[in-house]
Design an enzyme around this catalytic site. Structure first.
Site: not given
Length: 288
Positions: A46, A121, A164
């Site tokens: 990321e 995301k 993440c």
């Protein structure tokens, strides 16, 4: 080149800054090293493109998928005949001119330089931990992704995409496993405090519960005066064993042999998914 009959994945660790050119140079060097050592697919973390020092800088440096940064990576993949997982690109949103908001996008590029999948995301990191010195509000400038994307068939197996903070939501990993994922990937920029407490145990838990490989590229060290990351880019097998760890000191990569036979044997010997009850069972508790 490796003599392995099984495909190799390179899980990378970098220290991105607001300097996009320096970041590309560092990532390119890791990708070239991975290719030379026999990798079929390379995983970058990321924020591989940059980590801004303010909301304004983060937005100003963002690009579309058709911009220069992704174009350079598609050319690199084509030149090296290598698959790339670019795990958290600052992508300008569809209404950028009106709202100045971005997506955090996980981009998969094949060895011909084609973009074959983009996952945006879906769980945004809005967390205040004053006792740990952690204060981040990703939703201030990021749009949550609208949906999961199907696992991608790659030279190392079927790869399910997360980013993440998605790591903390087992529903996502189970959904990807049910749709055929053999490998889960969580490119990340974990804070030092949350990384020390939770990073390895969460990655191993996701591997154990889905009986998948888990590959997690990571940011490490000081990005600018306001932010540092934990490091420890990790590779975990379907039994939960850590196969590689980049540590917490500097950029680098670990090369991991992806033996899909381990996925099959783990699932055959402990058939967790067959033992799982239907969704209605887990919703059978009375509403409170």
């Amino acid at each position: 080149m490796s003599g392995s009959l099984r495909p190799l994945a390179a899980v990378c660790q970098v220290t991105a800054t607001p300097d996009k050119e320096a970041n590309f140079s560092a990532c390119k060097q890791l990708v070239e090293e991975a290719k030379q050592r026999g990798a079929s697919m390379v995983f970058l973390p990321e924020g591989f493109d940059y980590i801004g020092s303010s909301r304004e800088e983060t937005l100003a440096l963002s690009e579309s998928l058709a911009g220069d940064t992704i174009s350079r990576y598609t050319q690199l993949a084509r030149k090296l005949e290598l698959w790339l997982s670019l795990g958290g690109f600052h992508e300008r949103g569809h209404d950028w001119e009106a709202d100045r908001r971005i997506y955090n996008s996980h981009v998969i590029i094949n060895d011909r330089g084609d973009i074959v999948s983009v996952y945006r995301k879906s769980h945004l990191f809005d967390v205040e931990l004053p006792e740990k010195g952690v204060s981040l509000k990703e939703s201030a400038f990021t749009i949550p992704g609208p949906s999961l994307v199907a696992p991608v068939q790659t030279p190392i197996g079927k790869v399910g995409l997360g980013i993440c903070y998605d790591l903390r939501f087992p529903e996502l990993s189970v959904a990807l496993q049910r749709h055929g994922a053999e490998i889960l990937t969580y490119p990340s920029a974990f804070t030092v405090a949350t990384g020390a407490a939770h990073w390895e145990v969460l990655l191993r838990a996701r591997a154990i519960e889905t009986q998948c490989f888990v590959l997690a590229a990571a940011q490490v060290g000081r990005h600018h005066e306001k932010r540092s990351s934990y490091g420890h880019a990790l590779a975990v097998d379907p039994w939960g064993e850590v196969l590689g760890d980049c540590g917490e000191e500097k950029p680098g990569l670990v090369l991991v042999e992806v033996d899909l036979g381990k996925v099959r044997s783990t699932r055959r010997n402990m058939p967790v998914q067959q033992h799982r009850r239907d969704d209605a069972f887990y919703r059978s508790l009375p509403q409170t």
